[in-house]
Design a protein around this motif. Structure first.
Motif, mmCIF file in Angstrom:
data_model
loop_
_atom_site.group_PDB
_atom_site.id
_atom_site.type_symbol
_atom_site.label_atom_id
_atom_site.label_comp_id
_atom_site.label_asym_id
_atom_site.label_seq_id
_atom_site.Cartn_x
_atom_site.Cartn_y
_atom_site.Cartn_z
ATOM 1 N N TYR A 51 -29.401 -38.788 -41.824
ATOM 2 C CA TYR A 51 -30.144 -38.923 -40.564
ATOM 3 C C TYR A 51 -29.880 -40.294 -39.940
ATOM 4 O O TYR A 51 -29.557 -40.405 -38.751
ATOM 5 N N ALA A 78 -29.887 -26.087 -35.414
ATOM 6 C CA ALA A 78 -31.100 -26.853 -35.087
ATOM 7 C C ALA A 78 -30.837 -28.355 -35.026
ATOM 8 O O ALA A 78 -31.398 -29.062 -34.181
ATOM 9 N N GLY A 79 -29.985 -28.869 -35.902
ATOM 10 C CA GLY A 79 -29.661 -30.296 -35.873
ATOM 11 C C GLY A 79 -28.968 -30.681 -34.573
ATOM 12 O O GLY A 79 -29.220 -31.753 -34.006
ATOM 13 N N PHE A 82 -31.517 -31.033 -31.873
ATOM 14 C CA PHE A 82 -32.157 -32.355 -31.952
ATOM 15 C C PHE A 82 -31.272 -33.412 -31.303
ATOM 16 O O PHE A 82 -31.749 -34.263 -30.541
ATOM 17 N N GLU A 83 -29.986 -33.374 -31.615
ATOM 18 C CA GLU A 83 -29.066 -34.371 -31.079
ATOM 19 C C GLU A 83 -28.977 -34.280 -29.555
ATOM 20 O O GLU A 83 -28.902 -35.313 -28.875
ATOM 21 N N GLY A 85 -31.443 -33.324 -27.616
ATOM 22 C CA GLY A 85 -32.688 -33.927 -27.157
ATOM 23 C C GLY A 85 -32.659 -35.437 -27.249
ATOM 24 O O GLY A 85 -33.089 -36.141 -26.324
ATOM 25 N N PHE A 86 -32.141 -35.954 -28.346
ATOM 26 C CA PHE A 86 -32.052 -37.402 -28.548
ATOM 27 C C PHE A 86 -31.192 -38.044 -27.466
ATOM 28 O O PHE A 86 -31.579 -39.042 -26.844
#
Length: 187
Positions: A51, A78-79, A82-83, A85-86
């Motif tokens: 992470y 899903a990861g 997240f990326e 969104g980040f």
């Protein structure tokens, strides 16, 4: 970003992606760029290290090119979500691509959905409404890509190339270079 990191030849895929990036004026970063020792490390410690390494790479990045090809189901990794969104929160341009063309609602319908009697509402096997905006992926993924990177580039690839084909990745890199005015030799 994408599920390629789970492939046994992930490092080679990353190397090939970096070559494509360089040809279009970008310096590619790949999630496996930082070597993390797995020797004597508990699973939770390894997860934290992965992470932190990935967040470090995203903090160095100027844009994101994300593989949103369905992974282990009807939706993307899903990861990778997240990326996206980040990087969206960092106001970075997000470019997305997929190696299939079927829209999200149609993928869900094919697996477990149904159309209600009004012929407009789509629901899954649990009776939950299926989002149906004509998008390839969930609106919280696709809208940022549409706003900053021109949407999701999709294209069919041979089934045996489902995660290995880089044709749509290269199309996304080309779109990024055109939209951002980057040419080879000017990362």
């Amino acid at each position: 970003a994408g599920p390629e990191v789970f492939m046994e030849d992930a490092a080679e895929i990353g190397r090939r992606k970096k070559v494509i990036c360089a040809a279009h004026g970008f310096e590619g970063l790949f999630p496996l760029d930082k070597e993390i020792s797995r020797v004597g490390v508990r699973p939770a410690e390894l997860a934290h290290a992965i992470y932190e390494a990935n967040v470090g790479l995203m903090l160095k990045a100027d844009l994101l090119i994300a593989n949103v090809t369905p992974f282990r189901g009807v939706s993307m990794d899903a990861g990778t979500a997240f990326e996206i969104g980040f990087c969206t929160a960092r106001n970075l341009p997000v470019f997305a691509y997929a190696n299939v063309t079927t829209l999200l609602a149609n993928r869900i319908l094919a697996k477990e959905g149904r159309q209600d009697s009004d012929n407009r509402t789509l629901t899954d096997s649990d009776g939950m409404e299926i989002e149906n905006y004509g998008f390839f992926e969930n609106l919280m993924v696709e809208v940022p890509a549409r706003i900053s990177g021109g949407g999701v580039i999709v294209g069919e690839v041979p089934p045996r190339e489902f995660f290995r084909s880089l044709a749509n990745f290269e199309r996304a890199v080309l779109r990024a270079s055109e939209m951002l005015g980057v040419t080879a030799g000017t990362p």
